[in-house]
Design a protein around this motif. Structure first.
Motif, PDB file in Angstrom:
ATOM      1  N   THR A 465       0.849  -1.184   0.000  1.00  0.00           N
ATOM      2  CA  THR A 465       0.000   0.000   0.000  1.00  0.00           C
ATOM      3  C   THR A 465       0.882   1.231   0.000  1.00  0.00           C
ATOM      4  OG1 THR A 465      -1.644  -1.230   1.275  1.00  0.00           O
ATOM      5  CG2 THR A 465      -1.912   1.145   1.143  1.00  0.00           C
ATOM      6  N   GLU A 466       0.996   1.873  -1.162  1.00  0.00           N
ATOM      7  CA  GLU A 466       1.837   3.054  -1.263  1.00  0.00           C
ATOM      8  C   GLU A 466       1.292   4.170  -0.380  1.00  0.00           C
ATOM      9  OE1 GLU A 466       0.688   1.382  -3.835  1.00  0.00           O
ATOM     10  OE2 GLU A 466       2.466   0.541  -4.797  1.00  0.00           O
ATOM     11  N   ARG A 467       2.206   4.988   0.156  1.00  0.00           N
ATOM     12  CA  ARG A 467       1.834   6.013   1.129  1.00  0.00           C
ATOM     13  C   ARG A 467       2.281   7.389   0.638  1.00  0.00           C
ATOM     14  NH1 ARG A 467      -1.291   5.492   5.839  1.00  0.00           N
ATOM     15  NH2 ARG A 467      -0.602   3.328   5.656  1.00  0.00           N
ATOM     16  N   ILE A 468       1.403   8.380   0.750  1.00  0.00           N
ATOM     17  CA  ILE A 468       1.729   9.747   0.360  1.00  0.00           C
ATOM     18  C   ILE A 468       2.600  10.381   1.437  1.00  0.00           C
ATOM     19  CG2 ILE A 468       0.810  12.038  -0.167  1.00  0.00           C
ATOM     20  CD1 ILE A 468      -1.726  10.708  -1.167  1.00  0.00           C
ATOM     21  N   MET A 469       3.823  10.739   1.091  1.00  0.00           N
ATOM     22  CA  MET A 469       4.707  11.411   2.023  1.00  0.00           C
ATOM     23  C   MET A 469       4.427  12.917   2.047  1.00  0.00           C
ATOM     24  SD  MET A 469       6.448   8.831   3.036  1.00  0.00           S
ATOM     25  CE  MET A 469       7.721   9.675   3.954  1.00  0.00           C
ATOM     26  N   LYS A 470       4.307  13.496   0.863  1.00  0.00           N
ATOM     27  CA  LYS A 470       4.049  14.931   0.742  1.00  0.00           C
ATOM     28  C   LYS A 470       3.136  15.158  -0.448  1.00  0.00           C
ATOM     29  CE  LYS A 470       4.769  19.267   1.906  1.00  0.00           C
ATOM     30  NZ  LYS A 470       4.349  19.787   3.221  1.00  0.00           N
ATOM     31  N   ASN A 471       2.025  15.837  -0.217  1.00  0.00           N
ATOM     32  CA  ASN A 471       1.047  16.106  -1.265  1.00  0.00           C
ATOM     33  C   ASN A 471       1.010  17.611  -1.533  1.00  0.00           C
ATOM     34  OD1 ASN A 471      -0.957  15.881  -3.157  1.00  0.00           O
ATOM     35  ND2 ASN A 471      -2.520  15.115  -1.766  1.00  0.00           N
ATOM     36  N   ARG A 472       1.579  18.010  -2.681  1.00  0.00           N
ATOM     37  CA  ARG A 472       1.621  19.434  -3.044  1.00  0.00           C
ATOM     38  C   ARG A 472       0.472  19.730  -3.995  1.00  0.00           C
ATOM     39  NH1 ARG A 472       6.443  17.017  -3.390  1.00  0.00           N
ATOM     40  NH2 ARG A 472       8.133  17.686  -1.990  1.00  0.00           N
ATOM     41  N   LYS A 473      -0.486  20.520  -3.517  1.00  0.00           N
ATOM     42  CA  LYS A 473      -1.680  20.833  -4.305  1.00  0.00           C
ATOM     43  C   LYS A 473      -1.504  22.209  -4.939  1.00  0.00           C
ATOM     44  CE  LYS A 473      -4.198  18.201  -0.836  1.00  0.00           C
ATOM     45  NZ  LYS A 473      -5.256  18.204   0.200  1.00  0.00           N
ATOM     46  N   VAL A 482       5.606   9.700  -3.075  1.00  0.00           N
ATOM     47  CA  VAL A 482       4.942   8.462  -2.670  1.00  0.00           C
ATOM     48  C   VAL A 482       5.982   7.434  -2.258  1.00  0.00           C
ATOM     49  CG1 VAL A 482       3.312   6.661  -3.346  1.00  0.00           C
ATOM     50  CG2 VAL A 482       3.101   8.953  -4.316  1.00  0.00           C
ATOM     51  N   CYS A 483       5.835   6.891  -1.057  1.00  0.00           N
ATOM     52  CA  CYS A 483       6.697   5.807  -0.587  1.00  0.00           C
ATOM     53  C   CYS A 483       6.152   4.498  -1.141  1.00  0.00           C
ATOM     54  CB  CYS A 483       6.744   5.768   0.937  1.00  0.00           C
ATOM     55  SG  CYS A 483       7.881   4.520   1.610  1.00  0.00           S
ATOM     56  N   THR A 484       6.957   3.814  -1.949  1.00  0.00           N
ATOM     57  CA  THR A 484       6.515   2.593  -2.614  1.00  0.00           C
ATOM     58  C   THR A 484       7.176   1.376  -1.977  1.00  0.00           C
ATOM     59  OG1 THR A 484       8.294   2.719  -4.254  1.00  0.00           O
ATOM     60  CG2 THR A 484       6.240   3.875  -4.764  1.00  0.00           C
ATOM     61  N   ALA A 485       6.732   0.194  -2.428  1.00  0.00           N
ATOM     62  CA  ALA A 485       7.202  -1.044  -1.813  1.00  0.00           C
ATOM     63  C   ALA A 485       8.651  -1.344  -2.173  1.00  0.00           C
ATOM     64  CB  ALA A 485       6.294  -2.196  -2.234  1.00  0.00           C
ATOM     65  N   PHE A 486       9.012  -1.202  -3.461  1.00  0.00           N
ATOM     66  CA  PHE A 486      10.348  -1.590  -3.898  1.00  0.00           C
ATOM     67  C   PHE A 486      11.093  -0.491  -4.636  1.00  0.00           C
ATOM     68  CE2 PHE A 486       8.043  -5.672  -3.752  1.00  0.00           C
ATOM     69  CZ  PHE A 486       8.841  -6.328  -2.828  1.00  0.00           C
ATOM     70  N   ARG A 487      10.436   0.622  -4.929  1.00  0.00           N
ATOM     71  CA  ARG A 487      11.054   1.642  -5.766  1.00  0.00           C
ATOM     72  C   ARG A 487      11.377   2.917  -4.994  1.00  0.00           C
ATOM     73  NH1 ARG A 487       6.952  -0.701  -8.325  1.00  0.00           N
ATOM     74  NH2 ARG A 487       5.514   1.015  -7.899  1.00  0.00           N
ATOM     75  N   GLY A 488      11.489   2.823  -3.682  1.00  0.00           N
ATOM     76  CA  GLY A 488      11.831   3.989  -2.883  1.00  0.00           C
ATOM     77  C   GLY A 488      10.721   5.021  -2.882  1.00  0.00           C
ATOM     78  N   ILE A 489      11.111   6.287  -2.866  1.00  0.00           N
ATOM     79  CA  ILE A 489      10.149   7.387  -2.870  1.00  0.00           C
ATOM     80  C   ILE A 489      10.037   7.927  -4.286  1.00  0.00           C
ATOM     81  CG2 ILE A 489       9.601   9.659  -1.936  1.00  0.00           C
ATOM     82  CD1 ILE A 489      11.189   8.914   0.541  1.00  0.00           C
ATOM     83  N   GLN A 490       8.872   7.783  -4.880  1.00  0.00           N
ATOM     84  CA  GLN A 490       8.613   8.240  -6.243  1.00  0.00           C
ATOM     85  C   GLN A 490       7.805   9.531  -6.216  1.00  0.00           C
ATOM     86  OE1 GLN A 490       9.630   6.790  -9.160  1.00  0.00           O
ATOM     87  NE2 GLN A 490      10.684   5.089  -8.145  1.00  0.00           N
ATOM     88  N   ARG A 491       8.137  10.438  -7.109  1.00  0.00           N
ATOM     89  CA  ARG A 491       7.400  11.700  -7.236  1.00  0.00           C
ATOM     90  C   ARG A 491       6.492  11.615  -8.452  1.00  0.00           C
ATOM     91  NH1 ARG A 491      11.073  16.533  -6.196  1.00  0.00           N
ATOM     92  NH2 ARG A 491      10.731  15.689  -4.097  1.00  0.00           N
ATOM     93  N   VAL A 492       5.181  11.670  -8.196  1.00  0.00           N
ATOM     94  CA  VAL A 492       4.173  11.496  -9.241  1.00  0.00           C
ATOM     95  C   VAL A 492       3.390  12.785  -9.384  1.00  0.00           C
ATOM     96  CG1 VAL A 492       2.171  10.150  -9.974  1.00  0.00           C
ATOM     97  CG2 VAL A 492       4.014   9.045  -8.698  1.00  0.00           C
TER      98      VAL A 492
END
Length: 531
Positions: A465-473, A482-492
């Motif tokens: 379950t990916e988790r939002i670390m920082k949500n910039r609106k 987004v903190c992911t399971a195997f890909r570290g922190i991804q910026r989407v």
């Protein structure tokens, strides 16, 4: 907006009614179309082409505010009016305590404290001009040198104290001190625990029968648990402070004049237990164990891990750890997390061999795995699970653990120890003087914290379950770390053209579950691994 205030100045009962509103949830229609976008690794800057689609079961909006139930406010009022000091004076003490606790640092390790003291002492000595002459040493028998050493120690202590290295455990020894602590922390503690219990929305069929609140303090954990699971059969509250325990008992007593369904029970819950210490026997276990802001009260890392081990053995399924938002507190939670994950996969090889020999089930494959020193303990754990006969369990040092929230994995934290994975919750403060808090905005305050929920058992395949670390609106788009399971922190980044997915992500807070599935299609990073 209804004000959730506690007015004790005139000792009257005309309080503004306030209760925790029901969760505002809605189901968003899932969009079946899959969209490919570019994601950037927030740590390595590696670019990945990811495929996104909404998650059907997680497209919900959660509560934004957690306020103490009116019964909790009434109980707190009834307990405060029995204090020897006026409510206004207790509120003043509560304000001072709240400010002190907000600036309080997590206890440093003895090694780091010694290193800092030696560094401060070295700098002071290097800048000291007046040296002790040989005449002074002979004439005064070393008294001048002793005086300078004494002055140096005092100066080091002063600098260390100014730098917040003067940690001491919080001591509550009187009823008035317990009342001040409850006024200062009951509302934010309730909001923090309630926000963490929201994570169980993903497990709709989970209904605990017993809950342990270790370090219960003012009793905020009871109200959070009772609001979340009103049908819980048994709640046990443990706190070492006799004063805070007696005060929480007074605040949790039934109002005999208003409660016509008391059935002769003295407390607001039919089966609530108050204890100063845990029961020695490990046979008494609980479905959920909560330790809220407990680790910051223990100065030794070794003692912290001993308590974590004891609580983990008493948890049937879940252990919840909640601390402040400081990086040191987050480091303490990571320490407990890594300890349970590591000990839960460390096999007791002697016990395993002995058990299999007694049952005549020991195979050469098991012996080869145990004696292979090129394998790590975790690799042996995985291989032995497949090698032992069906129905047998591996004897590990501690029951195997997995992270239920917030981490989408059981690996090392990509943030490290220099930053913290923090969350926020909003609540309406309570006061005994009828005034408005300086920190209030629109009648509410915000509390920052960090937490970890550990579950017994191993992580199931593809349950990430990916988790939002920082949500910039921003204007027409949102950018999420987004903190992911195997890909570290991804910026989407999502824009309005993504319709329902954009709306779902924009409605999320920092720390919420990312309501979109991510699947890597291609990547420029050598460390990116798709699950």
């Amino acid at each position: 907006m209804l004000q959730n205030r506690l007015i004790l100045r005139h000792f009257v009962a005309n309080f503004a009614t306030s209760s925790a509103a029901e969760p505002r949830e809605y189901e968003e229609p899932p969009k079946t179309t899959k969209v490919a976008i570019t994601a950037v690794n927030a740590l390595t800057n590696a670019r990945s082409l990811v495929q996104i689609e909404p998650k059907k079961s997680l497209a919900k909006r959660f509560r934004r505010e957690f306020n103490l139930p009116q019964k909790a406010i009434d109980g707190l009022r009834n307990a405060i009016v029995t204090c020897d000091r006026p409510a206004k004076q207790i509120q003043n003490e509560a304000d001072q305590l709240a400010q002190k606790l907000e600036q309080r640092r997590f206890p440093e390790s003895p090694e780091k404290l010694k290193k800092v003291r030696d560094e401060v002492k070295r700098k002071l000595k290097s800048g000291k001009r007046d040296e002790i002459s040989e005449f002074d040493k002979e004439a005064f028998g070393g008294k001048v040198q002793e005086a300078q050493q004494y002055e140096l120690r005092n100066e080091v202590d002063r600098i260390m104290k100014k730098a917040n290295f003067n940690w001491k455990p919080l001591e509550i020894t009187s009823k008035e001190a317990a009342a001040a602590y409850s006024l200062a922390r009951m509302a934010p503690n309730y909001a923090e625990i309630s926000r963490v219990l929201e994570e169980f929305n993903r497990i709709s069929d989970f209904q605990p029968e017993s809950v342990l609140d270790y370090g219960s303090g003012s009793g905020a954990g009871f109200w959070a648990v009772n609001s979340r699971w009103p049908d819980v059969k048994e709640i046990t509250m443990v706190d070492l402070s006799d004063a805070i325990m007696k005060f929480s008992m007074d605040s949790l007593r039934r109002n005999q004049t208003l409660d016509v369904t008391d059935n002769g029970r003295p407390f607001v819950h039919d089966n609530i237990n108050f204890r100063r210490h845990l029961l020695p026997s490990l046979n008494t276990t609980y479905d959920v164990v909560i330790a809220h802001r407990l680790l910051c009260e223990i100065g030794s890392s070794e003692t912290r891990l001993q308590i974590i081990e004891s609580l983990w053995k008493r948890a049937d399924r879940y252990l919840i750890l909640i601390e402040s938002a400081q990086s040191g507190a987050f480091g303490g939670i990571l320490e407990a997390r890594d300890f349970l994950l590591t000990q839960g996969t460390l096999v007791d090889y002697r016990k395993l061999i002995k058990t299999l020999e007694e049952k005549v089930m020991l195979s050469p494959k098991v012996v080869r795995i145990v004696e292979d020193y090129n394998l790590s303990d975790y690799e042996k754990f995985v291989l032995l699970k497949e090698a032992i006969p069906p129905g047998e369990t591996l004897p590990t040092m501690l029951p195997t653990a997995t992270v239920m929230a917030p981490c989408p994995h059981d690996l090392g934290c990509p943030l490290g120890v220099h930053s913290a994975c923090t969350f926020t919750t909003r609540y309406q403060p309570i006061r005994a003087d009828g005034r408005r808090s300086e920190k209030e905005t629109d009648g509410t305050e915000v509390s920052k914290f960090t937490f970890m929920i550990l579950e017994k058992g191993t992580r199931k395949i593809n349950e990430h379950t990916e988790r939002i670390m920082k949500n910039r609106k921003l204007g027409g788009h949102v950018t999420c770390d987004v903190c992911t399971a195997f890909r570290g922190i991804q910026r989407v980044t999502l824009s309005k053209r993504h319709d329902e997915m954009y709306t779902a992500v924009r409605a999320r807070r920092d720390g919420d579950v990312f309501p979109i599935k991510l699947r890597t299609m291609s990547s420029s990073g050598i460390f990116d691994v798709d699950n």
